[in-house]
Design an enzyme around this catalytic site. Sequence first.
Site, PDB file in Angstrom:
ATOM      1  N   ASP A 103     -26.856   2.850   7.046  1.00 46.92           N
ATOM      2  CA  ASP A 103     -26.225   2.437   5.790  1.00 46.92           C
ATOM      3  C   ASP A 103     -26.143   0.920   5.674  1.00 46.92           C
ATOM      4  O   ASP A 103     -25.737   0.232   6.609  1.00 46.92           O
ATOM      5  CB  ASP A 103     -24.800   2.999   5.703  1.00 46.92           C
ATOM      6  CG  ASP A 103     -24.797   4.482   5.375  1.00 46.92           C
ATOM      7  OD1 ASP A 103     -25.840   4.992   4.949  1.00 46.92           O
ATOM      8  OD2 ASP A 103     -23.747   5.123   5.550  1.00 46.92           O
ATOM      9  N   TRP A 161     -18.882  -6.988   6.870  1.00 47.88           N
ATOM     10  CA  TRP A 161     -17.559  -6.367   6.843  1.00 47.88           C
ATOM     11  C   TRP A 161     -16.747  -6.671   8.096  1.00 47.88           C
ATOM     12  O   TRP A 161     -15.754  -6.015   8.376  1.00 47.88           O
ATOM     13  CB  TRP A 161     -17.692  -4.857   6.630  1.00 47.88           C
ATOM     14  CG  TRP A 161     -18.069  -4.524   5.218  1.00 47.88           C
ATOM     15  CD1 TRP A 161     -18.264  -5.391   4.184  1.00 47.88           C
ATOM     16  CD2 TRP A 161     -18.315  -3.213   4.684  1.00 47.88           C
ATOM     17  NE1 TRP A 161     -18.621  -4.716   3.039  1.00 47.88           N
ATOM     18  CE2 TRP A 161     -18.659  -3.382   3.312  1.00 47.88           C
ATOM     19  CE3 TRP A 161     -18.279  -1.933   5.227  1.00 47.88           C
ATOM     20  CZ2 TRP A 161     -18.963  -2.301   2.486  1.00 47.88           C
ATOM     21  CZ3 TRP A 161     -18.585  -0.860   4.400  1.00 47.88           C
ATOM     22  CH2 TRP A 161     -18.911  -1.042   3.054  1.00 47.88           C
ATOM     23  N   HIS A 170     -14.854   7.780  -5.942  1.00 49.33           N
ATOM     24  CA  HIS A 170     -13.609   7.013  -5.892  1.00 49.33           C
ATOM     25  C   HIS A 170     -12.530   7.602  -6.797  1.00 49.33           C
ATOM     26  O   HIS A 170     -11.384   7.172  -6.766  1.00 49.33           O
ATOM     27  CB  HIS A 170     -13.866   5.560  -6.301  1.00 49.33           C
ATOM     28  CG  HIS A 170     -14.813   4.853  -5.375  1.00 49.33           C
ATOM     29  ND1 HIS A 170     -16.162   4.757  -5.631  1.00 49.33           N
ATOM     30  CD2 HIS A 170     -14.605   4.244  -4.180  1.00 49.33           C
ATOM     31  CE1 HIS A 170     -16.742   4.098  -4.642  1.00 49.33           C
ATOM     32  NE2 HIS A 170     -15.827   3.781  -3.753  1.00 49.33           N
ATOM     33  N   GLU A 220     -23.451  -8.053  -1.195  1.00 49.44           N
ATOM     34  CA  GLU A 220     -22.265  -8.901  -1.219  1.00 49.44           C
ATOM     35  C   GLU A 220     -22.423 -10.138  -0.351  1.00 49.44           C
ATOM     36  O   GLU A 220     -21.711 -11.121  -0.520  1.00 49.44           O
ATOM     37  CB  GLU A 220     -21.021  -8.131  -0.806  1.00 49.44           C
ATOM     38  CG  GLU A 220     -20.895  -7.873   0.668  1.00 49.44           C
ATOM     39  CD  GLU A 220     -19.685  -7.014   0.977  1.00 49.44           C
ATOM     40  OE1 GLU A 220     -18.920  -7.385   1.867  1.00 49.44           O
ATOM     41  OE2 GLU A 220     -19.519  -5.976   0.319  1.00 49.44           O
ATOM     42  N   LYS A 236       0.832  -1.208   0.000  1.00 44.40           N
ATOM     43  CA  LYS A 236       0.000   0.000   0.000  1.00 44.40           C
ATOM     44  C   LYS A 236       0.867   1.258   0.000  1.00 44.40           C
ATOM     45  O   LYS A 236       0.612   2.203  -0.758  1.00 44.40           O
ATOM     46  CB  LYS A 236      -0.914  -0.021   1.226  1.00 44.40           C
ATOM     47  CG  LYS A 236      -1.638   1.291   1.522  1.00 44.40           C
ATOM     48  CD  LYS A 236      -2.350   1.207   2.865  1.00 44.40           C
ATOM     49  CE  LYS A 236      -2.914   2.558   3.284  1.00 44.40           C
ATOM     50  NZ  LYS A 236      -4.029   3.003   2.428  1.00 44.40           N
ATOM     51  N   GLU A 275     -25.190   3.905  -5.303  1.00 49.86           N
ATOM     52  CA  GLU A 275     -24.093   4.163  -6.237  1.00 49.86           C
ATOM     53  C   GLU A 275     -24.555   3.844  -7.646  1.00 49.86           C
ATOM     54  O   GLU A 275     -25.136   2.804  -7.895  1.00 49.86           O
ATOM     55  CB  GLU A 275     -22.889   3.290  -5.881  1.00 49.86           C
ATOM     56  CG  GLU A 275     -21.709   3.433  -6.838  1.00 49.86           C
ATOM     57  CD  GLU A 275     -21.790   2.503  -8.053  1.00 49.86           C
ATOM     58  OE1 GLU A 275     -21.253   2.900  -9.106  1.00 49.86           O
ATOM     59  OE2 GLU A 275     -22.374   1.426  -7.964  1.00 49.86           O
ATOM     60  N   SER A 333     -19.817  10.980   5.146  1.00 47.23           N
ATOM     61  CA  SER A 333     -18.477  11.376   5.586  1.00 47.23           C
ATOM     62  C   SER A 333     -17.917  12.486   4.714  1.00 47.23           C
ATOM     63  O   SER A 333     -18.224  12.589   3.527  1.00 47.23           O
ATOM     64  CB  SER A 333     -17.531  10.170   5.556  1.00 47.23           C
ATOM     65  OG  SER A 333     -17.445   9.631   4.255  1.00 47.23           O
ATOM     66  N   CYS A 370      -6.948  -0.534   2.299  1.00 49.00           N
ATOM     67  CA  CYS A 370      -6.896  -1.690   3.188  1.00 49.00           C
ATOM     68  C   CYS A 370      -7.806  -1.426   4.383  1.00 49.00           C
ATOM     69  O   CYS A 370      -7.894  -0.300   4.861  1.00 49.00           O
ATOM     70  CB  CYS A 370      -5.473  -1.943   3.665  1.00 49.00           C
ATOM     71  SG  CYS A 370      -4.335  -2.412   2.350  1.00 49.00           S
TER      72      CYS A 370
END
Length: 762
Positions: free
Chosen positions: A603, A565, A698, A609, A19, A669, A437, A520
């Site tokens: 949210d 998550w 993004h 997923e 990263k 999105e 955010s 990450c």
Amino acid sequence: MTKSSILGYPRIGDNREWKKALEAFWAGKIEESEFQSRMQDIRLNHLRKLQEKGIDLIPVNDFSYYDHVLDTAAMFGIVPKRFPYDGGPVPLSVYYGIARGTTDAAASEMTKWFNTNYHYIVPELDGAEPAVTENKPLAAYREAKERLGIEGKPVILGPLTFLKLSKGYDESETDAWLERLVPLYAHILRELALEGAEWVQIDEPILVTGLSDADIRRLHSIYGTFAAEAPTLNIMLQTYFEAVESYSDIVSLPVKGIGLDFVHGYAGNIRSIQASGFPQDKVLGAGVVDGRGIWKASLREKAALLEKLQSFVPADRIIVQSSCSLLHVPVTVSSETKLLPELKGALAFADEKLDELVLLTKAVSSGTDAIGKELDECDLAIRALERSKERNRNDVQQAVAAISKQDAKRSLPFAVRHAVQQKKWQLPVLPTTTIGSFPQSVEVRKARQLWRKGEWSGEQYAGFIREQIDTWIGLQEEIGLDVLVHGEFERTDMVEFFGEKLAGFAFTQYGWVQSYGSRCVKPPIIFGDVAFEKPMTVEETQYAQSKTSRPVKGMLTGPITIMNWSFVREDISREQIAYQLAYALRQEVEALEKAGIGMIQVDEPAVREGLPLKEKDQAEYLAWAVKAFRLTTCTVQDTTQIHTHMCYCEFHDMIDSISAMDADVISIETSRSHGELIHSFEENTYGLGIGLGVYDIHSPRVPGVEEMTGMIDRALRVLDPKLFWINPDCGLKTRGMEETVASLRNMVEATKIAREKYAVQV
């Protein structure tokens, strides 16, 4: 002799060196030559570790500079036309442009890799003329052999999966595209065979999702071609994440090995082997160690499973391996010093899974007595966690059992609530807002670090957060947004923040995994019963509301997203974990409402997923996922407006479930998919409040007013302007202040144009 292997290893390095190198290169702090050198060092260090641990078949070409699907597209010169490219090896400037966007071109779509939290870049086939630009698997094979003496196992994403994950072609063109791609794959394989490679792993995870008769025919054609073009090469056809569909057809393909997942696909795969056996001319890649989970494997149970498999496949034709790539787990438990002993003892990250595989391989070759000590130690570690007080909270278990029997409905239907809420809030047509955010600047991150280290007091840190809220409340009012947010400056991560405040969670110091690109995440561990302890978001939200007359949304992460998550416990069902989370979050929703917050966003970006890969299992998951959301939100007053947010969704297959969540407003999105998501609403009606993201957060580019106006116009061809909201795709945490303000100004300007155009319809 039985061998061990894995399907892939984490790219990021023990200390996220990967990263750091990426971001230094993107920032222009290091030249490309230094970047390449750092990447090679990381890659070789990984290979040395696997070699030293005793893994027999070591994967190569599992390493990537961003994403393995993007690598495959680049290897075949599949570059969207909006990027400058004239053939040959794809330059890093173009490669990263596709992934991240440039000032002149939008990034390619990014979406979830099957049902994981890893994101891949979606290849665009529009007008592409594929050709082999470089043989990346061959280069990786040579590097491992020449530098470390490793006879590597090149890993390649298979052609059927690659094509099915791509966009920009019609289904009727599938065979034509395979006719273009298969010879290129054959070229790659021929060169590997000529170089002396023994095994090649070709990943075809699409085989677990359901295959048509045409797909079966295509597979026989594809792998028949490979067998003819590279007859000396041993191909391991690798599947994972679930049990294969059409087992008999798959195992009859002309390959040397078949890799099956005996963790997430255990029931289906073991049933198929018991019913149909396993071919005597093939090797079984037995994925017995969980490549996605962090829990120590029960070595005794896994050894028994391998013994069961030996009644169908001789030991010398079994490769003991991970169920999928270890990309999805952190690197090592050994660095963790702050976890409860009973928790740490029950964990296994990537490096510990290597040890498990070596031990299990030894058990197959020499019998379980050869690892008797390790079996006993493993049993003790697992039992210690099972008996912990954190896993045995009767208060939580009884309360959740009671609420899970509830119907979980709001007191009024949406149409009535909408009128009541509109009367209260008096919002304009096409109200504007953001997802939650705002930029986490260097100053914000530094302040948090000082506070966590104890160099700042709690009061000093809280004062700093209030200053950030003051700044951004003022900016939102000046920009002209209608519904504001406090900015989430106190939050490192939308899941970690809540996990730190709820019982039943634990946090690692170094448990990072790649989510997308250099992003990450450090997923929390849900290891015990989840319980609400005290309000988590009220203070900052209430302060923000005190600074403006406009509504400020309370911001929570929903139960399904927190679960999906996080790394979750395996001793109870995911449904029960979701209900525990819902009960805890319901208490936070009620606390916000009591504090005067009348808009609350819960949210759920990760609902899709978690959708099972098998269609037959999806309805059950969606039913309890929807119920968990409703359990969280159903107790609020009629005037309280519940918002939610989702991303990376293909709505055509779950639009009814999303509607059943009964959120007053959902934001989704859509811009990164270049507006294609809107097509779902051209075919399906949606009668609740909705905002389709009008620009991609993004990418560092600032979208123009005309671009966003186009997105709004297309959406309002199929959605009711009275119910439509305008917002960015997602939260703005990763963006800079200047680009955020500029983008939001353009969004508000585009909204003004749209209001004039659509006012007559309202």
